[in-house]
Design a protein around this motif. Structure first.
Motif, mmCIF file in Angstrom:
data_model
loop_
_atom_site.group_PDB
_atom_site.id
_atom_site.type_symbol
_atom_site.label_atom_id
_atom_site.label_comp_id
_atom_site.label_asym_id
_atom_site.label_seq_id
_atom_site.Cartn_x
_atom_site.Cartn_y
_atom_site.Cartn_z
ATOM 1 N N UNK A 329 72.558 63.657 82.505
ATOM 2 C CA UNK A 329 72.043 62.697 81.528
ATOM 3 C C UNK A 329 72.953 62.722 80.314
ATOM 4 N N UNK A 330 73.331 61.523 79.852
ATOM 5 C CA UNK A 330 74.155 61.393 78.653
ATOM 6 C C UNK A 330 73.419 60.514 77.650
ATOM 7 N N UNK A 331 73.213 61.029 76.453
ATOM 8 C CA UNK A 331 72.589 60.255 75.378
ATOM 9 C C UNK A 331 73.599 60.011 74.271
ATOM 10 N N UNK A 332 73.771 58.742 73.890
ATOM 11 C CA UNK A 332 74.719 58.376 72.838
ATOM 12 C C UNK A 332 73.945 57.846 71.635
ATOM 13 N N UNK A 333 74.136 58.462 70.489
ATOM 14 C CA UNK A 333 73.521 58.054 69.229
ATOM 15 C C UNK A 333 71.996 58.021 69.354
ATOM 16 N N UNK A 334 71.373 56.840 69.369
ATOM 17 C CA UNK A 334 69.926 56.790 69.529
ATOM 18 C C UNK A 334 69.478 57.445 70.817
ATOM 19 N N UNK A 335 70.273 57.315 71.870
ATOM 20 C CA UNK A 335 69.964 57.980 73.128
ATOM 21 C C UNK A 335 69.991 59.487 73.001
ATOM 22 N N UNK A 336 70.885 60.010 72.160
ATOM 23 C CA UNK A 336 70.928 61.443 71.864
ATOM 24 C C UNK A 336 69.638 61.863 71.169
ATOM 25 N N UNK A 337 69.175 61.065 70.232
ATOM 26 C CA UNK A 337 67.926 61.369 69.544
ATOM 27 C C UNK A 337 66.756 61.428 70.522
ATOM 28 N N UNK A 338 66.748 60.539 71.518
ATOM 29 C CA UNK A 338 65.661 60.490 72.496
ATOM 30 C C UNK A 338 65.604 61.733 73.381
ATOM 31 N N UNK A 339 66.716 62.444 73.525
ATOM 32 C CA UNK A 339 66.755 63.606 74.408
ATOM 33 C C UNK A 339 65.956 64.789 73.866
ATOM 34 N N UNK A 340 65.657 64.802 72.575
ATOM 35 C CA UNK A 340 65.041 65.961 71.946
ATOM 36 C C UNK A 340 63.525 65.980 72.012
ATOM 37 N N UNK A 341 62.949 66.844 71.148
ATOM 38 C CA UNK A 341 61.494 67.023 71.126
ATOM 39 C C UNK A 341 60.796 65.930 70.343
ATOM 40 N N UNK A 342 61.318 65.616 69.145
ATOM 41 C CA UNK A 342 60.634 64.655 68.279
ATOM 42 C C UNK A 342 61.647 63.770 67.549
ATOM 43 N N UNK A 343 61.180 62.567 67.174
ATOM 44 C CA UNK A 343 61.932 61.646 66.324
ATOM 45 C C UNK A 343 60.977 61.214 65.224
ATOM 46 N N UNK A 344 61.320 61.512 63.985
ATOM 47 C CA UNK A 344 60.429 61.238 62.857
ATOM 48 C C UNK A 344 61.047 60.193 61.935
ATOM 49 N N UNK A 345 60.218 59.239 61.509
ATOM 50 C CA UNK A 345 60.636 58.192 60.568
ATOM 51 C C UNK A 345 59.595 58.101 59.455
#
Length: 484
Positions: A329-345
């Motif tokens: 699996x390769x995540x680029x930019x936003x895709x990299x963010x999706x690979x983790x545990x959480x995304x907070x805004x």
């Protein structure tokens, strides 16, 4: 200090490519030429030498003109995101958001800044080639327009209207445009071009004459479908809807999820040129192929909204099952963010404030922040040198168990590689344009890539495009019009 504007009868009629080809043709004639687009709407952007961002179409046109990228080439950039809003970028920097309700009112005050960029470019070169947006026939959007006739009339720039014959109805499109636009706008149009022609040109002679007769505009030629265009990066994600997604059962399959707000999808273009590699863009409503060797989660303008969309499509299940089977699996930019545990805004930069869970393939957390990172980068990854760029509004921590993906020349690190080595995340766009890194990446998949420089491939295609335009269009006439 002359100018010429290419407008179109609709979106995706080839305006961007025509401007790029004209820039290269004029540059090859020894002229100093620069591209310009007053207002662009695209999530495909490039970092400029002066520390901002512009649409990637203008970046390609700058390459065609053999000129450094500059924010004046695209002073207003709208980047669609969640909730029917678009991030507003002016002179390369984020200035807020525009919604559907305030779109017309919000852009009208930007015309003076657009004209400032125009005047600066004019002072730097022999001729500026301008690209319109959409179509001047969208008369419902004429009030407050800064992208087409609003700009052309304010700057006094002559317009050539391009029509796409491949989609059909080109006579009606050109004659209809003449019929519906304001007479003062129609007076700015000094001629037309027929684009994307296939077949025997003589069969269109009567149609060409009919357009001239019904509009009073002279024709500047008919450009055939040129193979070189397929080797150029595309600006708009609309082309992904027509992509060939077949996998012939041989070689490596790289599957990329077509997120609604996909950004900088041309990151994968260099991989498409490699023998033995298929890049499949997976549309909504379609499962990610189980036979994929690599799943790519691309950049996105709204990570949280697209994370929700990914789950709604069931793609999260596909990705996790792929990983369990030993897939990469390769995540680029936003895709990299999706690979983790959480995304907070917490500030609501992309939509309503909130936090969502990621895929959990890496143990990192992402916090979206108002300061946008825009910079060119160079470094080493997978044992190979590369050059690329960063363009993001988030900060992502690296879990202790993960190792950096890249060591950058300025001493920083980028991205992460999971302990199993099969999950990679990076904030760097444009990685695969670097031949050595592309070859190193494919070697991990058992493919011997040719590792050719993608920039050289694009440059050769631009020369072919320019040669085709010189053969089939009246470049002398277009140049004379721009200098009149």
């Amino acid at each position: 200090m002359a100018g010429l504007m290419i407008q179109g009868t609709g979106s995706d009629v080839g305006k961007s490519v025509l401007v790029a080809g004209l820039c290269r043709a004029l540059a090859n004639r020894g002229l100093s030429v620069l591209p310009f687009k007053p207002q662009n709407m695209s999530n495909n952007a490039a970092v400029t030498a002066d520390g901002g961002e512009i649409g990637r179409a203008q970046a390609l046109q700058a390459i065609a003109a053999r000129a450094p990228l500059h924010t004046d080439m695209n002073p207003v950039l709208l980047k669609p995101q969640a909730d029917h809003t678009a991030q507003l970028v002016v002179h390369g920097q984020v200035r807020g958001t525009l919604g559907a309700a305030n779109f017309i009112e919000g852009r009208r005050p930007l015309l003076p800044e657009v004209l400032q960029s125009w005047e600066r470019l004019r002072a730097r070169c022999d001729i500026v080639v301008v690209e319109g947006a959409g179509s001047p026939a969208e008369i419902n959007l004429r009030e407050g327009d800064i992208a087409n006739m609003g700009f052309a009339r304010a700057a006094g720039v002559p317009v050539v209207l391009a029509g796409d014959i491949d989609r059909g109805g080109v006579i009606a499109a050109l004659v209809g445009t003449h019929a519906v636009i304001d007479p003062a706008d129609a007076a700015m149009i000094r001629g037309f071009i027929i684009n994307k022609f296939r077949g025997d040109l003589s069969l269109f002679a009567d149609g060409y004459a009919a357009i001239e007769q019904r509009t009073g505009w002279p024709g500047f030629g008919v450009l055939p479908w040129l193979p070189a265009v397929s080797r150029l990066p595309s600006e708009d994600a609309v082309v992904l809807d027509r992509a060939d997604r077949r996998h012939m059962g041989k070689g490596v399959l790289i599957a990329c999820a077509m997120l609604p707000r996909i950004a900088n999808f041309d990151d994968l273009d260099p991989l498409k040129t490699e023998p033995g590699v298929t890049v499949a863009m997976v549309p909504p409503g379609t499962p990610i192929p189980a036979e994929a060797d690599v799943i790519v989660l691309p950049g996105t303008k709204a990570t949280i909204a697209d994370m929700a969309f990914l789950r709604a499509q069931g793609w999260d299940i596909d990705v996790l099952a792929h990983h369990r089977r030993g897939g990469r699996v390769l995540g680029i930019c936003g895709g990299y963010q999706m690979l983790g545990r959480t995304i907070a805004d917490p500030l609501g930069l992309e939509g309503p404030p909130g936090e969502v869970g990621g895929l959990g393939l890496m143990d990192h957390a992402t916090l979206l922040q108002p300061r946008k990172t825009l910079r060119d980068v160079r470094g080493t990854a997978l044992g190979a040198p590369f050059a690329g760029y960063e363009m993001h509004m988030g900060e992502t921590g690296r879990a202790p168990a993960d190792t950096p993906f890249a060591m950058l020349d300025d001493g920083r690190t980028d991205g992460a590689v999971s302990p199993c080595g099969r999950v990679i995340g990076t904030y760097c766009h444009g990685l695969f344009a670097s031949g050595p890194l592309r070859r190193a990446f494919l070697a991990r998949l058992g493919v011997e890539g040719h590792g050719l420089d993608h920039g050289a491939t694009v440059d050769a295609a631009l020369d072919e495009l320019a040669e085709g335009m010189e053969r089939h269009l009246d470049i002398d006439g277009l140049l004379a019009l721009g200098r009149a």
